[in-house]
Write a protein that holds these residues in place. Structure first.
Motif, PDB file in Angstrom:
ATOM      1  N   VAL A   1       4.610  -0.615  -2.508  1.00 24.97           N
ATOM      2  CA  VAL A   1       4.500   1.047  -2.303  1.00 24.97           C
ATOM      3  C   VAL A   1       4.770   1.883  -3.372  1.00 24.97           C
ATOM      4  CG1 VAL A   1       6.473   3.117  -1.277  1.00 24.97           C
ATOM      5  CG2 VAL A   1       6.424   0.590  -0.121  1.00 24.97           C
ATOM      6  N   LEU A   2       5.147   0.959  -4.846  1.00 19.64           N
ATOM      7  CA  LEU A   2       5.167   1.971  -6.355  1.00 19.64           C
ATOM      8  C   LEU A   2       3.628   2.118  -6.452  1.00 19.64           C
ATOM      9  CD1 LEU A   2       8.933   0.511  -7.356  1.00 19.64           C
ATOM     10  CD2 LEU A   2       8.443   2.727  -5.850  1.00 19.64           C
ATOM     11  N   SER A   3       2.833   1.043  -6.275  1.00 19.58           N
ATOM     12  CA  SER A   3       2.056   1.526  -6.732  1.00 19.58           C
ATOM     13  C   SER A   3       1.080   2.769  -6.448  1.00 19.58           C
ATOM     14  CB  SER A   3       0.802   0.241  -6.605  1.00 19.58           C
ATOM     15  OG  SER A   3      -0.575  -0.426  -6.812  1.00 19.58           O
ATOM     16  N   ARG A   4      -0.285   3.524  -6.945  1.00 16.35           N
ATOM     17  CA  ARG A   4      -0.232   4.899  -6.537  1.00 16.35           C
ATOM     18  C   ARG A   4      -1.790   3.946  -5.972  1.00 16.35           C
ATOM     19  NH1 ARG A   4       0.580   8.816  -6.727  1.00 16.35           N
ATOM     20  NH2 ARG A   4       1.632   8.991  -8.407  1.00 16.35           N
ATOM     21  N   LYS A   5      -2.320   2.993  -6.806  1.00 15.20           N
ATOM     22  CA  LYS A   5      -3.515   1.703  -6.547  1.00 15.20           C
ATOM     23  C   LYS A   5      -3.520   1.689  -4.505  1.00 15.20           C
ATOM     24  CE  LYS A   5      -6.871  -1.504  -7.295  1.00 15.20           C
ATOM     25  NZ  LYS A   5      -8.142  -0.516  -7.880  1.00 15.20           N
ATOM     26  N   ASN A   6      -1.631   1.737  -4.289  1.00 13.34           N
ATOM     27  CA  ASN A   6      -1.828   1.142  -2.602  1.00 13.34           C
ATOM     28  C   ASN A   6      -0.842   2.613  -1.891  1.00 13.34           C
ATOM     29  OD1 ASN A   6      -1.901  -1.793  -2.909  1.00 13.34           O
ATOM     30  ND2 ASN A   6      -0.067  -1.816  -3.754  1.00 13.34           N
ATOM     31  N   GLN A   7      -0.968   3.256  -3.102  1.00 13.89           N
ATOM     32  CA  GLN A   7      -0.461   4.479  -1.777  1.00 13.89           C
ATOM     33  C   GLN A   7      -1.957   4.960  -1.429  1.00 13.89           C
ATOM     34  OE1 GLN A   7       2.003   6.696  -4.902  1.00 13.89           O
ATOM     35  NE2 GLN A   7       3.759   5.518  -4.327  1.00 13.89           N
ATOM     36  N   LEU A   8      -2.718   5.350  -1.615  1.00 17.10           N
ATOM     37  CA  LEU A   8      -4.533   5.018  -2.246  1.00 17.10           C
ATOM     38  C   LEU A   8      -4.849   5.336  -0.707  1.00 17.10           C
ATOM     39  CD1 LEU A   8      -5.590   6.457  -5.531  1.00 17.10           C
ATOM     40  CD2 LEU A   8      -4.988   7.867  -4.555  1.00 17.10           C
ATOM     41  N   PHE A   9      -4.589   3.658  -1.360  1.00 15.29           N
ATOM     42  CA  PHE A   9      -5.520   2.714  -0.126  1.00 15.29           C
ATOM     43  C   PHE A   9      -4.623   2.869   1.350  1.00 15.29           C
ATOM     44  CE2 PHE A   9      -6.148  -1.210  -2.895  1.00 15.29           C
ATOM     45  CZ  PHE A   9      -7.580  -0.769  -3.041  1.00 15.29           C
TER      46      PHE A   9
ATOM     47  N   MET B   1       0.729  -4.921   3.707  1.00  8.19           N
ATOM     48  CA  MET B   1       1.015  -4.481   1.764  1.00  8.19           C
ATOM     49  C   MET B   1       2.451  -4.220   1.456  1.00  8.19           C
ATOM     50  SD  MET B   1      -1.450  -2.382  -0.684  1.00  8.19           S
ATOM     51  CE  MET B   1      -1.182  -1.734   0.673  1.00  8.19           C
ATOM     52  N   LEU B   2       2.604  -3.095   1.620  1.00  9.85           N
ATOM     53  CA  LEU B   2       4.131  -2.160   2.028  1.00  9.85           C
ATOM     54  C   LEU B   2       4.640  -2.513   2.379  1.00  9.85           C
ATOM     55  CD1 LEU B   2       1.885   1.292   3.570  1.00  9.85           C
ATOM     56  CD2 LEU B   2       1.702   0.451   0.914  1.00  9.85           C
ATOM     57  N   LEU B   3       4.823  -3.559   2.654  1.00 14.08           N
ATOM     58  CA  LEU B   3       6.375  -4.200   2.986  1.00 14.08           C
ATOM     59  C   LEU B   3       6.818  -5.238   2.524  1.00 14.08           C
ATOM     60  CD1 LEU B   3       6.443  -4.117   7.054  1.00 14.08           C
ATOM     61  CD2 LEU B   3       8.013  -2.612   5.919  1.00 14.08           C
ATOM     62  N   ASN B   4       5.740  -5.866   1.418  1.00 13.45           N
ATOM     63  CA  ASN B   4       5.773  -6.869   0.616  1.00 13.45           C
ATOM     64  C   ASN B   4       5.215  -8.078   0.649  1.00 13.45           C
ATOM     65  OD1 ASN B   4       5.553  -6.994  -1.938  1.00 13.45           O
ATOM     66  ND2 ASN B   4       7.749  -7.350  -2.308  1.00 13.45           N
ATOM     67  N   THR B   5       5.160  -8.323   1.948  1.00 14.72           N
ATOM     68  CA  THR B   5       4.796  -9.326   2.643  1.00 14.72           C
ATOM     69  C   THR B   5       4.225 -10.484   1.174  1.00 14.72           C
ATOM     70  OG1 THR B   5       4.668  -8.385   4.678  1.00 14.72           O
ATOM     71  CG2 THR B   5       4.424 -10.575   5.215  1.00 14.72           C
ATOM     72  N   LYS B   6       4.589 -11.781   1.786  1.00 11.37           N
ATOM     73  CA  LYS B   6       4.394 -12.337   0.461  1.00 11.37           C
ATOM     74  C   LYS B   6       3.056 -13.157   0.956  1.00 11.37           C
ATOM     75  CE  LYS B   6       8.287 -13.309  -1.757  1.00 11.37           C
ATOM     76  NZ  LYS B   6       8.497 -12.413  -2.861  1.00 11.37           N
ATOM     77  N   ASP B   7       1.807 -13.502  -0.078  1.00 10.46           N
ATOM     78  CA  ASP B   7       0.914 -13.855   0.486  1.00 10.46           C
ATOM     79  C   ASP B   7       1.079 -15.160   1.266  1.00 10.46           C
ATOM     80  OD1 ASP B   7       0.068 -11.919  -1.472  1.00 10.46           O
ATOM     81  OD2 ASP B   7      -0.359 -13.393  -2.939  1.00 10.46           O
TER      82      ASP B   7
END
Length: 177
Positions: free
Chosen positions: A29-37, A74-80
């Motif tokens: 959630v802290l990633s600007r890239k992920n926020q844009l996504f 992704m935003l919940l940081n779920t493991k791969d």
């Protein structure tokens, strides 16, 4: 609301996210890239719905459903190791449904592409595997978009694939040096 404008805004946000450096962060959630996504994907979901009501392909709504699931994971940081089976299950369900709606071989191209894109979105940020999955998925969706003549999804996914492969290459080069 004009679907083209919504799609253009969503595309610009997503291409900006794809161009953004793939940096490791403590939480996705802290990633600007992920926020844009996340914001870009919400716009593209709205675009897909508006396009469908204007006579566009229903398959883009299916794509955006999978992307929405991937974005949440992704935003919940779920493991791969959890993400891949969940996305594969959702993707398989969409493949079965798409085959029910089958409109030709391009349907399979889209579903395989969106499954790759979905897995990529949900993977850990800053990984080469994530960038490769995003690149392959985007390239296949760009090809489908070309076949169904949707310029917004065509150019969005073309640029997205280019940036994803570029970041995969940079991550590989960085790990060698």
């Amino acid at each position: 609301m004009n679907p083209f404008i919504v799609g253009l805004i969503g595309s610009i946000i997503l291409v900006t996210g794809a161009a953004w450096p793939a940096l490791k962060v403590k939480h996705p959630v802290l990633s600007r890239k992920n926020q844009l996504f996340a914001v870009g994907n919400a716009c593209m979901f709205a675009y897909a719905i508006l396009q469908y009501f204007g006579g566009g392909s229903f398959f883009f709504i299916l794509e955006q459903i999978l992307i929405a699931v991937s974005t949440v994971l992704m935003l919940l940081n779920t493991k791969d190791r959890i993400v891949a089976p969940v996305i594969a299950l959702v993707g398989s369900g969409l493949i079965v449904y798409s085959l029910y709606l089958f409109q030709g071989m391009e349907t399979v191209i889209l579903i395989v592409g969106l499954t790759g894109l979905g897995i990529g979105f949900a993977m850990n940020p800053g990984s080469q595997r994530r960038q490769i999955a995003l690149g392959i998925g985007s390239a296949l969706i760009a090809y489908f978009s070309y076949l169904v003549k949707d310029p917004i999804f065509l150019w969005l996914n073309t640029f997205f694939a280019i940036f994803s492969f570029y970041h995969a290459w940079r991550l590989k080069s960085a790990s060698k040096g």
